[in-house]
Write an enzyme that holds these catalytic residues in place. Structure first.
Site, PDB file in Angstrom:
ATOM      1  CE  LYS A 267      -1.559  -4.417  -2.703  1.00 40.82           C
ATOM      2  NZ  LYS A 267      -0.854  -3.145  -2.514  1.00 40.82           N
ATOM      3  NE  ARG A 341      -0.033   1.927   6.929  1.00 36.78           N
ATOM      4  CZ  ARG A 341       0.479   2.915   6.206  1.00 36.78           C
ATOM      5  NH1 ARG A 341       0.231   4.174   6.522  1.00 36.78           N
ATOM      6  NH2 ARG A 341       1.239   2.657   5.166  1.00 36.78           N
TER       7      ARG A 341
HETATM    8  N1  BES Z   1       1.498  -4.999   0.956  1.00 39.72           N
HETATM    9  C1  BES Z   1       1.526  -3.656   0.543  1.00 39.72           C
HETATM   10  C2  BES Z   1       2.928  -3.086   0.416  1.00 39.72           C
HETATM   11  C3  BES Z   1       3.815  -3.672  -0.654  1.00 39.72           C
HETATM   12  C4  BES Z   1       3.911  -3.073  -1.892  1.00 39.72           C
HETATM   13  C5  BES Z   1       4.591  -4.778  -0.385  1.00 39.72           C
HETATM   14  C6  BES Z   1       4.750  -3.590  -2.848  1.00 39.72           C
HETATM   15  C7  BES Z   1       5.427  -5.295  -1.340  1.00 39.72           C
HETATM   16  C8  BES Z   1       5.513  -4.693  -2.582  1.00 39.72           C
HETATM   17  C9  BES Z   1       0.778  -2.770   1.547  1.00 39.72           C
HETATM   18  O1  BES Z   1      -0.266  -3.379   2.222  1.00 39.72           O
HETATM   19  C10 BES Z   1       0.210  -1.628   0.788  1.00 39.72           C
HETATM   20  O2  BES Z   1      -0.546  -1.852  -0.089  1.00 39.72           O
HETATM   21  N2  BES Z   1       0.615  -0.405   1.149  1.00 39.72           N
HETATM   22  C11 BES Z   1       0.136   0.767   0.497  1.00 39.72           C
HETATM   23  C12 BES Z   1       0.026   1.846   1.529  1.00 39.72           C
HETATM   24  C13 BES Z   1      -0.667   3.094   1.038  1.00 39.72           C
HETATM   25  C14 BES Z   1      -2.108   2.808   0.702  1.00 39.72           C
HETATM   26  C15 BES Z   1      -0.566   4.153   2.116  1.00 39.72           C
HETATM   27  C16 BES Z   1       1.120   1.140  -0.590  1.00 39.72           C
HETATM   28  O3  BES Z   1       2.324   0.957  -0.415  1.00 39.72           O
HETATM   29  O4  BES Z   1       0.691   1.606  -1.636  1.00 39.72           O
HETATM   30 ZN    ZN Z   2      -2.103  -3.329   1.169  1.00 40.03          ZN
END
Ligand code: BES
Ligand code: ZN
Ligand code: ZN
Length: 488
Positions: A267, A341
């Site tokens: 990230k 997931r």
């Molecule tokens: N933990 C994050 C989702 C999240 C984002 C929670 C902002 C709270 C605030 C999750 O694991 C994630 O990173 N999801 C990705 C999925 C994508 C790679 C398909 C996302 O939302 O970008």
């Molecule tokens: Zn994530």
């Protein structure tokens, strides 16, 4: 905040009163029209999110009065009262007073719920995570007295008890989320879960904590895959509450990523700032279990929590890797940041094997859900309308908002992988991200009645809310407890 009951208004304590727009007297004090007139002279119109503090001039029940607005009567409900109380209590705290009395307004048909809403608003508004701030701590308003007519005693006491138990559960969940990530590791979380289980042992709570070796034996290849880039071992927690009179069995399944760096699909720095909150789903379940011994719902409950960090260590799982979940399904990992997931694949498969009447999973799953519904509303997806209706009606009384998103079956095709049973992200970029997450999870519930709550938005707040200042919100602990108590 501790609440007690009083039958007359103490003169020397600040008194909180409520009024709707166009009310000519405070709710519950029809003879005190003068108070509304004095408040009106200070600009008070009874609007929501407005309150005035004043020393009444004429014959008054107390030296200092706070009038807090309830808005338009036909729009008001439990949440209105929760917020109006929170606003008033914050004013009392700003005056450095430690105690407050609140007059039961008797505006709701159900006085137990009315008392509960007031006491929840007061207790939750006072929450602060200040254990790492040095110096003397301000405890805020610690003592509340609810002034009630004697004949409402039994109902009010019921409401106050629920408020106390619910608020403690929420504050506990908030603490778990707010704790820094290098302190709230999977193992630390498991220690707290063990404590909660021990306290509930007499009420029928038991716990199984699977360590890394057990997780391997269970063939939970999905959790192990996410964990492998981390120096902290994973933990899989199965809590169980079984009362003698249970009519139904509910499985609660929580995402417990104690820190989400994104893994090798790292990230950006700013997105990582709040990623200690990625275990909010698991935290909420532990909050529920903390409350169970005091409220004893007549339903069997499984609490299933999958805990690990998601880190980019040298051994980390890589885009292109294939993981095999405990139900035998294979997952091609194309983005290591879609890890929630993946761990839920094992957790849901484990839950489905327990053969519950329904499964509810809670997960800070997608940023897309924050884009779609903002930071106040959770996305709800699933295969069972009746279950959604039950959760939704609980949510309407707690003020923790849900909105249903469709599991569009045509979109399932975008999760097809050429080398595995499915992949963890869609081949169509930037479309329906939350629904795709839900469709992925659906593959692991074995057609059991199921709802997925994507709480990525409301689990955390950066802005001050009516009764949550900053950080973990405890969402949707109160909704789950209300839902469980309503099951017949
Ligand atoms: N933990 C994050 C989702 C999240 C984002 C929670 C902002 C709270 C605030 C999750 O694991 C994630 O990173 N999801 C990705 C999925 C994508 C790679 C398909 C996302 O939302 O970008
Ligand atoms: Zn994530
Ligand atoms: Zn995550």
């Amino acid at each position: 905040m501790k609440f007690s009951i009083g039958y007359s208004i103490p003169k020397n304590q600040t008194l909180v009163l409520f009024a709707f727009e166009s009310d000519t007297a405070p709710a519950g004090l029809p003879q005190k029209k003068a108070l509304i007139q004095e408040a009106a002279a200070l600009g008070f119109k009874g609007k929501e999110n407005s309150a005035v503090v004043f020393n009444p001039k004429g014959a008054s029940p107390s030296k200092l009065v706070i009038l807090s607005g309830l808005g338009v009567k036909k729009n008001a409900g439990a949440e209105t009262l929760r917020r109006a109380t929170a606003l008033a209590v914050k004013r009392v705290a700003a005056l450095s007073q430690k105690s407050v009395s609140i007059l039961l307004p008797q505006t709701m048909a159900d006085l137990a719920r009315e008392a509960q809403s007031i006491a929840e608003g007061a207790a939750l508004a006072g929450y602060k995570f200040d254990k790492y701030i040095s110096g003397k701590r301000d405890r805020g308003v610690t003592q509340g007295t609810l002034i009630i007519p004697k004949k409402t005693d039994a109902e009010v006491k019921k409401g106050l008890k629920l408020a106390q138990v619910f608020s403690e559960a929420v504050c506990f969940a908030r603490d778990l989320v707010n704790e820094p990530p290098s302190r709230m590791t999977p193992i630390e979380f498991a220690k707290l879960a063990l404590e909660v289980a021990q306290k509930g042992a007499d009420s029928g709570v038991t716990i199984k904590i699977l360590d890394k070796k057990k997780i391997e034996e269970m063939k939970m290849g999905a959790i192990l895959g996410v964990n492998i880039g981390s120096n902290e071992p994973p933990v899989f927690i199965h809590m169980h509450y079984k009362p003698a009179n249970a009519k139904k069995t509910v499985a609660l399944v929580g995402k417990g990523i104690t820190f989400d760096s994104g893994g090798l699909s790292l990230k950006p720095a700013e997105s990582m700032e709040t990623m200690k909150m990625d275990m909010a789903g698991a935290a909420s379940i532990l909050g529920v279990f903390k409350a169970l011994p005091a409220i004893k719902p007549e339903v069997e409950i499984h609490g299933i929590m999958a805990l690990t960090e998601n880190m980019p260590g040298g051994k980390a799982y890589k885009p292109g890797d294939v993981l095999i979940a405990m139900n035998g399904k294979s997952i091609e990992v194309l983005n290591t940041d879609a890890e929630g997931r993946i761990i839920l694949a094992d957790a849901l498969a484990y839950a489905a094997k327990l053969n519950p009447d329904c499964i509810i999973d809670l997960a800070t799953l997608t940023g897309a859900c924050v884009i779609a519904l903002g930071s106040l509303v959770a996305g709800a997806m699933g295969n069972d309308d009746a279950l959604f209706d039950d959760l939704n009606s609980a949510s309407q009384s707690t003020g923790e908002q849900l909105w249903k998103l469709p599991l569009v079956k045509e979109y399932r095709d975008s999760l097809k992988s050429p080398i595995a049973d499915l992949k963890n992200i869609s081949s169509v970029r930037r479309e329906a991200g939350s629904i795709i997450g839900g469709l992925f999870l659906q593959e692991f519930v074995d057609n059991k009645p199921w709802i997925h709550l994507d709480i990525a938005g409301p689990a955390w707040t950066d802005r001050e809310l009516p009764y949550c200042k900053h950080g973990g919100t405890g969402f949707p602990t109160r909704t789950l407890l209300t839902y469980l108590l309503n099951i017949r």
